[in-house]
Design an enzyme around this catalytic site. Structure first.
Site, mmCIF file in Angstrom:
data_model
loop_
_atom_site.group_PDB
_atom_site.id
_atom_site.type_symbol
_atom_site.label_atom_id
_atom_site.label_comp_id
_atom_site.label_asym_id
_atom_site.label_seq_id
_atom_site.Cartn_x
_atom_site.Cartn_y
_atom_site.Cartn_z
ATOM 1 C CB THR A 37 -0.933 0.001 1.237
ATOM 2 O OG1 THR A 37 -1.804 -1.107 1.118
ATOM 3 C CG2 THR A 37 -1.736 1.270 1.336
ATOM 4 C CG ASP A 106 -1.839 -6.627 -2.513
ATOM 5 O OD1 ASP A 106 -2.729 -5.765 -2.494
ATOM 6 O OD2 ASP A 106 -1.684 -7.460 -1.587
HETATM 7 N N1 ASP Z 1 -2.813 -5.526 0.433
HETATM 8 C C1 ASP Z 1 -1.730 -4.669 0.836
HETATM 9 C C2 ASP Z 1 -0.449 -5.503 0.790
HETATM 10 O O1 ASP Z 1 -0.223 -6.301 1.636
HETATM 11 C C3 ASP Z 1 -1.975 -4.125 2.182
HETATM 12 C C4 ASP Z 1 -0.929 -3.166 2.720
HETATM 13 O O2 ASP Z 1 0.136 -2.970 2.195
HETATM 14 O O3 ASP Z 1 -1.210 -2.572 3.784
HETATM 15 O O4 ASP Z 1 0.300 -5.346 -0.149
#
Ligand code: ASP
Length: 631
Positions: A37, A106
């Site tokens: 993220t 991700d």
């Molecule tokens: N879905 C994202 C990931 O793990 C969530 C995050 O980075 O907070 O890449």
């Protein structure tokens, strides 16, 4: 004229170490940007997605991440791709390079190959940086951190994983603080562990779980305290820092076994399901049982399925489903599992147990017995092996009596007193070659890597004094070879200065390497050549220095040895592959200098070397002897 030049140069060479100290209060960090993220952007469908080539140019626009004017004025040509943080309160500055992965992921899309890629990058660039930051999605960060803690063997530098809940360039974001803090921790604190930094905590990576999908404090390490707290001050709990305690060099083991799984018990779980889970190719299973490690002991068919799997070589490790606590063989329901050969997993997290199993099973040359034994052992601080009561600070007799004498009563004051006294006591013990005193200090909670007010550690002192047994003791108990004193000197520099060749070899074997700028190394070597100090040249070579480095005038140690007619240095250098045809900025080579009247003996040595190079056969006894002596 040339002599003048040389005199000016050699003065600078001796003064150089102290003069450039101020400029060298810098740390270099490598950032591996894997995705998550933190660097995401909202796409056309209104959802977050990683975007290539976006993070770095945007970061360069933020002064807190990049001091543009310093970068433009001070960075050398080969450093132009670095970002530079502004100077911190400590007077240090962190320079960092971001390596962006392709594709950015991700973290839900990551797998074991991605862990290997990260481990390989750390290994490739290990000697070039003081610390590492891994920008990573939060969803599987605890798995990656746990896996890396095992894959990175004999780790001596910090690896800090971080990410964020909100992308870094949104108006409200936890990404900016997390990333900045990670750079500071990786660049300033020599914690030789894989860490997760999130919110205001730095946690041991293999003790960490993602506990909250929306909080800025998303991670906890339920069974141990944080390694560091990020408040107004950054407070590191050095007594809890894990140290590998070997004299072996850093290396990675990147072959992880993919045939592992997590099996969570639930009331009424069918034996068919358990059996199919334990079928080949399964090689290892983490069993998440109830409470303190309990499983039904009134289901013989279930226990039989487990026993059969163990008999064909599957390793089964028992951990608890509870967030906090550990498995205990005190209950009959837990004991039934151990009687069948299940391994108690103590207080490991599921992430740590699974990745440890994958790591241990990936060791092709370990027997099943060794692998099982390793699963029980504490390898990287992932499991509390022995439960002992915390030693209270007040138990430290010495500190206690000094505290009394100084009328110190609060815990905070006592901690400060201990931090001030212990490093100096350890340096004193190292200076007087007293291993027993060091052992006593260590047993009462002393951190063998702690620096005194000048940043000098017991290892610096022992290396300078040439106390081999003390150096060995310190390395065996995990003292870091990377700490720098206030002059940016590592223990390796101390060993070089005092020419303790055996200690240099030992430090290098443990992973120590030269951190000085090549020009400064060249100045030291040129100065040693001018003084005809062969054992100093040997010390630098043992420490990994290239004898052909050139100084700011592009003069090599051989140029200096030849022009000042230092015969031992000339012989040593020629016997150790020094080039006679390197041009300095005046277009002179050492060979040209040797052609001048008065240099006949040196000229002959160089000619021998040239003949030898042409024919491929050594024809100079002199040079051979220089080589043999060095070997
Ligand atoms: N879905 C994202 C990931 O793990 C969530 C995050 O980075 O907070 O890449």
């Amino acid at each position: 004229m040339e002599d003048d030049l040389f005199q000016r140069r050699s003065k600078l060479a001796t003064a150089g170490v102290a003069e450039s100290v101020e400029q060298e209060q810098e740390a270099k960090v490598l950032v591996l940007y894997t995705g998550g993220t933190i660097g995401m952007r909202t796409n056309r469908n209104g959802v977050y997605e990683p975007e290539a080539d976006y993070l770095i140019p945007e970061l360069k626009k933020l002064p807190i991440f990049h001091d543009k004017s310093y970068a433009e004025e001070q960075l050398m040509e080969e450093e132009k791709d670095l970002l530079v943080m502004p100077v911190m309160r400590s007077g240090r500055r962190v320079k960092y390079h971001i390596k962006e992965y392709n594709p950015l992921l991700d973290s839900s899309n990551m797998n074991m190959n991605d862990w290997s890629k990260i481990a390989n990058d750390i290994s490739t660039f290990y000697d070039d940086y003081d610390g590492f930051v891994i920008l990573h999605g939060t969803d599987t960060m605890a798995y990656t951190a746990s896996a890396l803690s095992f894959m990175c063997e004999n780790l001596g530098k910090p690896i800090v994983l971080t990410g964020s809940q909100i992308p870094i360039f949104e108006v409200r974001s936890d990404g900016r603080d997390n990333f900045l803090s990670a750079l500071v921790v990786a660049g300033q604190f020599l914690i030789p562990e894989v860490l997760v930094l999130f919110g205001n905590k730095v946690l041991r990576g293999n003790r960490t779980i993602k506990n909250d999908s929306g909080s800025f404090d998303a991670f906890i390490s339920p069974n141990i305290a944080a390694i560091a707290d990020l408040e107004t001050d950054i407070t590191v709990d050095w007594a809890h820092v894990f140290r590998s305690g070997t004299t072996e060099k850093f290396r990675i083991h990147s072959e992880m076994c993919p045939n592992v799984g997590l099996l969570r018990l639930f009331p009424g779980i069918s034996v068919q399901l358990v059996r199919s889970f334990l079928q080949p190719p399964t090689q290892g299973v983490v069993l998440q049982s109830y409470g303190a490690g309990n499983a039904p002991d009134n289901r013989p068919e279930l226990l039989k399925a487990i026993e059969e799997a163990i008999n064909i070589g599957v390793i089964i490790v028992n951990i608890t489903q509870c967030t906090r606590g550990y498995v205990d063989a005190a209950y009959a329901t837990g004991k039934a599992l151990y009687d069948k050969g299940v391994i108690p997993g103590g207080d490991m997290t599921a992430e740590a147990a699974l990745t440890k199993l994958s790591y241990v099973l990936g060791k092709a040359n370990w027997s099943i017995k060794t692998k099982s034994k390793m699963m029980e052992r504490n390898l990287r601080g992932e499991v509390q092996a022995i439960r002992k009561e915390d030693i209270s600070l007040q138990d430290f007799e010495l500190i206690d009596s000094v505290a009394k004498a100084l009328s110190i009563s609060t815990k905070e004051e006592t901690i400060k007193l201990r931090e001030a006294l212990y490093p100096n006591l350890m340096c004193a013990a190292a200076k007087s070659n007293d291993v027993q005193a060091l052992e006593r200090l260590r047993n009462t909670g002393g951190n063998l890597s702690a620096g005194n007010q000048d940043g000098r550690t017991a290892l610096h002192v022992a290396a300078r004094e040439g106390h081999h047994a003390v150096v060995q003791y310190l390395l065996h108990h995990g003292a870091t070879v990377y700490s720098k004193d206030q002059h940016d000197h590592t223990p390796l520099n101390d060993a070089i200065i005092s020419k303790h060749h055996q200690i240099i070899t030992l430090l290098v074997r443990t992973g120590a390497h030269l951190t000085m700028h090549p020009i400064r190394i060249a100045m030291e070597l040129c100065s040693a050549a001018a003084r005809d100090e062969v054992s100093t040249l040997q010390a630098w070579k043992l420490a990994g220095a290239d004898l052909n480095v050139s100084d700011y005038d592009k003069r090599t140690p051989l140029h200096v040895a030849v022009s000042t007619k230092k015969m031992s240095a000339v012989r040593y250098l020629l016997g150790n592959d020094a080039r006679w045809d390197t041009k300095d900025i005046f277009e002179n080579t050492a060979e040209m200098q040797a052609k001048k009247p008065g240099y006949e003996e040196i000229h002959e040595l160089i000619q021998q070397k040239i003949r030898e190079e042409k024919s491929g056969i050594p024809d100079s006894e002199d040079l051979q002897q220089a080589q043999i002596k060095h070997d």
